[in-house]
Design a protein around this motif. Structure first.
Motif: not given
Length: 400
Positions: A262-269
């Motif tokens: 999963i894209p790291i940006g999505a994991r942070i979001l």
């Protein structure tokens, strides 16, 4: 913009000589060997220019420069080596993506001229990126300000989310900080396409049918389709698409991706969005992190741990870094005419008839204030307005 220059060699005498020749001209760093060089880049970067020897034990110059370009793609790389055969040069250019190739011994004038040219190349690369990203982010901000006026509920959480995400991204030293910032601003855009009866249930806390829950869950897919065709926002659209995806692979979208796929940006979001959903305060609290821990399988454990430590500190108290990131604010109870840009709404702003104009938590722009004045002339606005105003300067938001 960084002006740091790093020389990497396995010969300490070579490095000492370079320091004597160039230390007065540049912000100069040296490292013995490739592994030490990478460590310096990680802890002291970004570096504008990196110059490496070819023959080094453990990691040769080509391997080292390939890794430099992976972790710091904007850094300008050069090679200074005594191994000046043609094949080495070809491999360095093709694999190490180097800007210049020089043979030892190299005069200080030639070497300094090469570093000067590399610094100009770095300035060109970064200035074009910063200009584009700031222009793009600024355009998105205007778009979100307009959308907020028409769908205040949909964007009610974006102000706090964006602040938390920016602070956390800086702490994590993410390269795509600006993309994550834009993703935070645009993350609710799919919700705007939901039927009015669904958004009304969400606003009032009503029960959704199974079909309605599926529509809400798939809203990020609509957001992805709306954003994907905008140049330079392909990564942003993927962050939004996977923002509700659990680290364990559960949730929308219903594919086989899980964990670090999963894209790291999505994991942070996912983490910050869920914190904002359960916690309406200025900064995430221990209780909100405890709520996420109850379903910790849905979150990247490393990012969740770092977020908790950043916002709360190791003892569950506000971390000094996080406290510094929060701007001190004073409470306001003012008339509409007294509002200023960057004031933040503490409670909802509604018309005289009780229709919502802006939700709590919005940072007001001049556009918001002008819109409120228009409402005041036509439908009236309930006053006084409850808000807050910064008593210390707002930190400048820079693309990174």
């Amino acid at each position: 913009m960084s002006q740091k220059v790093l020389f990497v060699d396995d010969d300490v005498n070579v490095l000492n000589g370079i320091e004597r020749q160039l230390r007065k001209r540049y912000e100069l760093w040296t490292a013995i060997g490739g592994q030490k060089g990478l460590s310096v880049i990680q802890t002291e970067g970004p570096f504008a220019v990196v110059v490496a020897d070819m023959k080094m034990p453990g990691m040769n110059g080509i391997q080292f420069l390939k890794e430099v370009k992976r972790i710091a793609p904007e850094t300008v790389c050069m090679m200074l080596t005594g191994n000046a055969d043609q094949q080495t040069a070809v491999d360095a250019v093709n694999q190490g993506a180097i800007f210049r190739f020089y043979s030892k011994p190299c005069s200080s004038d030639i070497l300094a001229g090469a570093v000067d040219q590399a610094l100009k190349q770095y300035e060109l690369i970064t200035s074009e990126r910063v200009l584009l990203e700031r222009t793009l982010a600024g355009s998105v901000k205007v778009l979100v300000d307009v959308l907020t006026l028409f769908e205040p509920d949909a964007f009610a959480e974006t102000v706090r989310m964006r602040q938390w995400i920016n602070d956390l991204a800086k702490h994590l030293k993410l390269r795509s900080h600006w993309e994550l910032d834009v993703a935070a601003m645009l993350s609710p855009i799919g919700r705007m396409t939901l039927p009015t009866e669904i958004t009304e249930k969400i606003r009032t806390g009503g029960d959704l049918t199974k079909a309605e829950e599926e529509q809400v869950a798939s809203a990020p897919e609509v957001g992805k389709r709306l954003i994907a065709n905008i140049p330079r926002l392909e990564a942003v659209s993927n962050m939004i698409y996977y923002r509700n995806k659990g680290y364990d692979g559960t949730g929308f979208p219903f594919d086989n991706k899980a964990g670090k796929e999963i894209p790291i940006g999505a994991r942070i979001l996912k983490i910050v969005g869920d914190l904002a959903e359960v916690d309406k305060s200025e900064r995430p609290s221990k209780a909100s992190f405890d709520a996420l821990e109850a379903r910790k399988e849905q979150y990247d454990p490393e990012i969740l741990a770092q977020a908790r430590e950043f916002f709360l500190g190791t003892n569950g108290k506000a971390d000094d870094n996080a406290a510094q990131a929060a701007v001190e604010r004073s409470e306001l109870k003012v008339s509409l005419d007294q509002l200023q840009p960057n004031d933040r709404t503490v409670s909802q702003i509604v018309t005289s008839g009780g229709v919502l104009i802006l939700s709590a938590g919005h940072a007001l722009t001049q556009m918001h204030i002008e819109r409120l004045r228009s409402y005041a002339k036509t439908k009236g606005v309930q006053e006084p307005i409850h808000g807050s105003r910064a008593t210390t300067p707002e930190p400048e938001r820079k693309a990174s």
